[in-house]
Enzyme design. Structure first.
Site, PDB file in Angstrom:
ATOM      1  N   LYS A  76       0.878  -1.193   0.000  1.00 26.60           N
ATOM      2  CA  LYS A  76       0.000   0.000   0.000  1.00 26.60           C
ATOM      3  C   LYS A  76       0.896   1.218   0.000  1.00 26.60           C
ATOM      4  CE  LYS A  76      -4.497   0.758   0.591  1.00 26.60           C
ATOM      5  NZ  LYS A  76      -5.477  -0.289   0.305  1.00 26.60           N
TER       6      LYS A  76
HETATM    7  N1  GLU Z   1      -7.356  -0.066  -2.922  1.00 25.00           N
HETATM    8  C1  GLU Z   1      -8.128  -1.257  -3.081  1.00 25.00           C
HETATM    9  C2  GLU Z   1      -8.063  -2.108  -1.832  1.00 25.00           C
HETATM   10  O1  GLU Z   1      -7.821  -1.609  -0.758  1.00 25.00           O
HETATM   11  C3  GLU Z   1      -7.769  -2.010  -4.347  1.00 25.00           C
HETATM   12  C4  GLU Z   1      -6.358  -2.494  -4.443  1.00 25.00           C
HETATM   13  C5  GLU Z   1      -5.976  -3.017  -5.806  1.00 25.00           C
HETATM   14  O2  GLU Z   1      -6.805  -3.078  -6.689  1.00 25.00           O
HETATM   15  O3  GLU Z   1      -4.795  -3.380  -5.958  1.00 25.00           O
HETATM   16  O4  GLU Z   1      -8.332  -3.281  -1.842  1.00 25.00           O
END
Ligand code: GLU
Length: 438
Positions: free
Chosen positions: A124
């Site tokens: 993240k």
């Molecule tokens: N931000 C989204 C999550 O927290 C999607 C992450 C992604 O598609 O890689 O799951």
């Protein structure tokens, strides 16, 4: 020694040297993790490995603003674990973004990918910024400079960012474009899958924009079927009206379930006869928030949380349901659209009160699942029809739902802990098979 570090010691987890007065988000994830690890008797070595992140990248970079001033920005990318595949996870632009928050969110991504059986690890990132304070051209330059600063710490087979809070397909398109300028021309066509959640024309997938909301709708539908609960004229309240919240509301319309209260950063609104979701979507596009929406009354935060309804969908930020606010909830089910909306102490309160939870790593995993489909389509130069995307998404989510349900029964535990056990069993197996280098 505070209570939290005491818990960490007893559970023999590794942790970071800095300690804070308040419980950090990462400590909350570790609390959830330790509960599941204790129950399943997770291998001690695997437990140590999963208790820490692999890499933590912090970049400071300058950007020229529209008025010619230069401002320094701080961006993060935390890569928690990649034993199951390349790092995967979103990027958020928000003032609360810091190392602790991103660490926690990266860890949740590892569990989420493991739970849904995707060939990904967890990561993240984000920038500590209030995007509302910047023009579109400034956001573009900030995004491009951040991408450049991340350099080879991201890559189509290594670490694949996606949208998250306050980021969208346009931001992914700028990231893609910037990343491509850093690779040799003959390799560019092979790198389109460096980010997912792209606009369709730039290599995106049908169904990706609505995917997280679609997953939440499938989860609520399945929960209702299992409980022989009719969604027709049932009620729900919703926190957050960004991508996840607004898509959830639009998709839930087909079940004839009534949205009675919505809250976002601008305030909360209530209408017991139901809020017109399409009108609200148009209103939020024009007014950048739900406050002042016609045909509704404005209510305060506590009144919003205490609204009587069947379901609560938190689809905004983490730590919204706390030990203090959990007693206010007046619902049967919490379907977690956000990452980490419920604190560990609040989990206990909700369980005592008989309120069920579909946990975040299951409930909101539709986004990363369709990101995986986008990534596959890019790699294979394919373009899937929407029905194919939706059918495959539903299949994966139903399998994950069933595995969590089975584990909850097997261990006589709550659904969050069960979801962790499913995820960690998979990770443990891989570590056992592969061993630890050297
Ligand atoms: N931000 C989204 C999550 O927290 C999607 C992450 C992604 O598609 O890689 O799951």
């Amino acid at each position: 020694m505070n209570v939290q570090s005491d818990v960490m010691m007893r559970n023999q987890s590794t942790t970071y040297p800095e300690t804070r007065e308040r419980q950090s988000l990462y400590q909350k994830v570790m609390q959830q993790f330790n509960k599941a690890a204790d129950l399943m008797e997770l291998d001690t070595d695997v437990r140590k490995i999963l208790s820490m992140t692999n890499n933590e990248i912090v970049v400071h970079f300058p950007v020229k603003l529209d008025d010619d001033r230069v401002e320094m920005f701080t961006g993060y990318r935390v890569q928690h674990n990649n034993v199951l595949g390349p790092y995967k996870g979103g990027l958020r632009y928000h003032p609360s973004v810091d190392l602790d928050e991103v660490r926690a969110l990266a860890t949740w991504m590892t569990w989420k990918a493991a739970l849904t059986h995707l060939p990904y690890g967890g990561a993240k990132g984000g920038i500590q910024i209030d995007p509302a304070g910047y023009s579109a051209t400034e956001i573009e330059r900030i995004t491009r400079r951040f991408t450049y600063a991340l350099g080879n710490n991201i890559g189509p087979e290594y670490d694949i960012p996606a949208p998250d809070v306050n980021t969208n397909s346009q931001i992914m398109a700028w990231m893609l474009d910037t990343y491509l300028t850093t690779v040799p021309p003959h390799e560019r066509q092979r790198c389109v899958h460096v980010v997912t959640g792209k606009p369709l024309e730039a290599g995106g997938s049908l169904g990706r924009e609505k995917a997280t909301g679609q997953g939440i709708a499938y989860m609520i539908e399945t929960w209702a079927q299992e409980h022989r609960f009719s969604l027709d004229r049932a009620t729900y309240i919703l926190q957050g009206f960004g991508n996840v919240g607004s898509w959830t509301a639009r998709l839930l319309k087909s079940y004839n379930i009534k949205l009675v209260a919505v809250e976002d950063v601008t305030g909360a609104i209530y209408n017991q006869d139901g809020i017109d979701v399409d009108a609200l979507t148009d209103y939020v596009n024009d007014h950048h928030g739900v406050a002042g929406f016609p045909n509704s009354v404005s209510v305060d935060h506590c009144t919003f949380l205490s609204t009587e309804a069947d379901i609560f969908v938190p689809a905004a930020m983490q730590s919204q349901i706390t030990e203090q606010t959990a007693p206010l909830l007046n619902v049967r089910l919490v379907a977690e659209g956000a990452n980490g909306p419920t604190d560990p102490e609040a989990d206990l309160v909700l369980s005592r009160r008989g309120i069920e939870i579909i946990p975040d790593i299951l409930c909101n995993s539709g986004g990363v699942v369709v990101s995986y489909f986008e990534w596959l389509q890019n790699k294979r130069s394919e373009f899937w029809e929407l029905v194919e995307v939706d059918t495959k998404l539903k299949q994966i989510l139903m399998r994950a739902y069933q595995s969590v349900k089975d584990k909850a029964k097997e261990y006589e535990t709550d659904w969050r802990t069960a979801a962790y056990i499913v995820a960690m069993t998979r990770l443990e197996r891989v570590y056992k098979e592969r061993g630890i280098f050297p």
